[in-house]
Motif scaffolding. Sequence first.
Motif, PDB file in Angstrom:
ATOM      1  N   GLU A  86       6.121   6.253  -6.496  1.00  0.00           N
ATOM      2  CA  GLU A  86       5.254   6.157  -5.334  1.00  0.00           C
ATOM      3  C   GLU A  86       6.088   5.754  -4.125  1.00  0.00           C
ATOM      4  O   GLU A  86       7.160   5.175  -4.260  1.00  0.00           O
ATOM      5  N   VAL A  87       5.599   6.096  -2.955  1.00  0.00           N
ATOM      6  CA  VAL A  87       6.217   5.667  -1.702  1.00  0.00           C
ATOM      7  C   VAL A  87       5.271   4.665  -1.069  1.00  0.00           C
ATOM      8  O   VAL A  87       4.103   4.971  -0.841  1.00  0.00           O
ATOM      9  N   VAL A  88       5.775   3.458  -0.831  1.00  0.00           N
ATOM     10  CA  VAL A  88       4.938   2.384  -0.315  1.00  0.00           C
ATOM     11  C   VAL A  88       5.395   1.973   1.082  1.00  0.00           C
ATOM     12  O   VAL A  88       6.536   2.219   1.481  1.00  0.00           O
ATOM     13  N   VAL A  89       4.467   1.355   1.806  1.00  0.00           N
ATOM     14  CA  VAL A  89       4.752   0.812   3.131  1.00  0.00           C
ATOM     15  C   VAL A  89       5.061  -0.665   2.956  1.00  0.00           C
ATOM     16  O   VAL A  89       4.213  -1.432   2.495  1.00  0.00           O
ATOM     17  N   LEU A  90       6.280  -1.063   3.312  1.00  0.00           N
ATOM     18  CA  LEU A  90       6.680  -2.458   3.203  1.00  0.00           C
ATOM     19  C   LEU A  90       6.168  -3.265   4.389  1.00  0.00           C
ATOM     20  O   LEU A  90       5.985  -2.734   5.485  1.00  0.00           O
ATOM     21  N   SER A  91       5.976  -4.540   4.160  1.00  0.00           N
ATOM     22  CA  SER A  91       5.653  -5.432   5.274  1.00  0.00           C
ATOM     23  C   SER A  91       6.914  -5.629   6.111  1.00  0.00           C
ATOM     24  O   SER A  91       8.025  -5.320   5.677  1.00  0.00           O
ATOM     25  N   LEU A  92       6.739  -6.144   7.320  1.00  0.00           N
ATOM     26  CA  LEU A  92       7.891  -6.404   8.176  1.00  0.00           C
ATOM     27  C   LEU A  92       8.883  -7.353   7.510  1.00  0.00           C
ATOM     28  O   LEU A  92      10.094  -7.152   7.560  1.00  0.00           O
ATOM     29  N   GLU A  93       8.364  -8.387   6.868  1.00  0.00           N
ATOM     30  CA  GLU A  93       9.220  -9.374   6.217  1.00  0.00           C
ATOM     31  C   GLU A  93       9.974  -8.756   5.039  1.00  0.00           C
ATOM     32  O   GLU A  93      11.159  -9.022   4.846  1.00  0.00           O
ATOM     33  N   ALA A  94       9.294  -7.961   4.246  1.00  0.00           N
ATOM     34  CA  ALA A  94       9.934  -7.350   3.082  1.00  0.00           C
ATOM     35  C   ALA A  94      10.995  -6.352   3.524  1.00  0.00           C
ATOM     36  O   ALA A  94      12.053  -6.250   2.918  1.00  0.00           O
ATOM     37  N   ASN A  95      10.732  -5.611   4.590  1.00  0.00           N
ATOM     38  CA  ASN A  95      11.703  -4.633   5.084  1.00  0.00           C
ATOM     39  C   ASN A  95      12.912  -5.344   5.698  1.00  0.00           C
ATOM     40  O   ASN A  95      14.049  -4.938   5.523  1.00  0.00           O
ATOM     41  N   ARG A  96      12.668  -6.431   6.401  1.00  0.00           N
ATOM     42  CA  ARG A  96      13.734  -7.211   7.009  1.00  0.00           C
ATOM     43  C   ARG A  96      14.581  -7.873   5.935  1.00  0.00           C
ATOM     44  O   ARG A  96      15.797  -7.990   6.066  1.00  0.00           O
TER      45      ARG A  96
ATOM     46  N   PRO B  33       0.830  -1.213   0.000  1.00  0.00           N
ATOM     47  CA  PRO B  33       0.000   0.000   0.000  1.00  0.00           C
ATOM     48  C   PRO B  33       0.861   1.259   0.000  1.00  0.00           C
ATOM     49  O   PRO B  33       1.999   1.262   0.482  1.00  0.00           O
ATOM     50  N   ARG B  34       0.313   2.322  -0.547  1.00  0.00           N
ATOM     51  CA  ARG B  34       1.030   3.600  -0.546  1.00  0.00           C
ATOM     52  C   ARG B  34       1.049   4.199   0.849  1.00  0.00           C
ATOM     53  O   ARG B  34       0.128   4.007   1.636  1.00  0.00           O
ATOM     54  N   ALA B  35       2.104   4.946   1.121  1.00  0.00           N
ATOM     55  CA  ALA B  35       2.310   5.534   2.444  1.00  0.00           C
ATOM     56  C   ALA B  35       1.482   6.798   2.608  1.00  0.00           C
ATOM     57  O   ALA B  35       1.376   7.614   1.687  1.00  0.00           O
ATOM     58  N   GLY B  36       0.932   6.956   3.785  1.00  0.00           N
ATOM     59  CA  GLY B  36       0.197   8.155   4.129  1.00  0.00           C
ATOM     60  C   GLY B  36       1.132   9.234   4.664  1.00  0.00           C
ATOM     61  O   GLY B  36       2.356   9.057   4.752  1.00  0.00           O
ATOM     62  N   PHE B  37       0.534  10.331   5.064  1.00  0.00           N
ATOM     63  CA  PHE B  37       1.330  11.482   5.503  1.00  0.00           C
ATOM     64  C   PHE B  37       2.086  11.213   6.803  1.00  0.00           C
ATOM     65  O   PHE B  37       3.227  11.621   6.952  1.00  0.00           O
ATOM     66  N   ARG B  38       1.465  10.545   7.757  1.00  0.00           N
ATOM     67  CA  ARG B  38       2.119  10.335   9.056  1.00  0.00           C
ATOM     68  C   ARG B  38       3.425   9.566   8.930  1.00  0.00           C
ATOM     69  O   ARG B  38       4.425   9.933   9.544  1.00  0.00           O
ATOM     70  N   ARG B  39       3.420   8.507   8.188  1.00  0.00           N
ATOM     71  CA  ARG B  39       4.656   7.731   7.993  1.00  0.00           C
ATOM     72  C   ARG B  39       5.699   8.553   7.258  1.00  0.00           C
ATOM     73  O   ARG B  39       6.883   8.511   7.588  1.00  0.00           O
ATOM     74  N   ARG B  40       5.276   9.263   6.244  1.00  0.00           N
ATOM     75  CA  ARG B  40       6.218  10.111   5.510  1.00  0.00           C
ATOM     76  C   ARG B  40       6.827  11.160   6.436  1.00  0.00           C
ATOM     77  O   ARG B  40       8.014  11.445   6.376  1.00  0.00           O
ATOM     78  N   PHE B  41       6.001  11.740   7.294  1.00  0.00           N
ATOM     79  CA  PHE B  41       6.484  12.766   8.208  1.00  0.00           C
ATOM     80  C   PHE B  41       7.458  12.166   9.231  1.00  0.00           C
ATOM     81  O   PHE B  41       8.485  12.762   9.546  1.00  0.00           O
TER      82      PHE B  41
END
Length: 166
Positions: free
Chosen positions: A153-163, A10-18
């Motif tokens: 786009e800026v997306v939110v990775l899952s924990l596994e994908a980020n790890r 999913p795409r990242a919202g403002f809070r995560r970007r901030f």
Amino acid sequence: MTETTPPTFPRAGFRRRFGSWIYDSLIVIAIFMLSGYICVALFVALDAAELIAITRSGFGIDWNASHIAYKIAFNSWCVAWVCIFFVYFWAKKGQTLGMRAWRLRVQNTDGSLISKMSAIKRLVPTLLGLGSLIVLIDRKNKLSLQDRLTNTEVVVLSLEANRGRL
């Protein structure tokens, strides 16, 4: 999902970007300071070799009494290193250190890493995070100004994908 289909996030919202912006701003301050120290050392060494003439007050440089070209060179040097930081991490890994902490990744809309040219194009609208304010208005698409201009786009990775990106 098959083996050949890359996962979609999913795409990242403002809070995560901030949050990522806060982390990265601390790193940017450190890069600016370190590159500033190196630049001052170069100026002092060039002054000692009598290749340039800077106005000094004690050990430091008196920027108000020095020629404006030195101020421009100093600030350009520091900003260039900050830009190199962002371009390198966006193009090489898709994540700065702050983005990694918040599990964010910048990518092309097809999921591939962005090119160095796209990273350079993202720099100006990314300035001070102002381009990301559009995400507050466009909650459906969650695309910032820099995303729209560079087709990324800026997306939110899952924990596994980020790890897995270690």
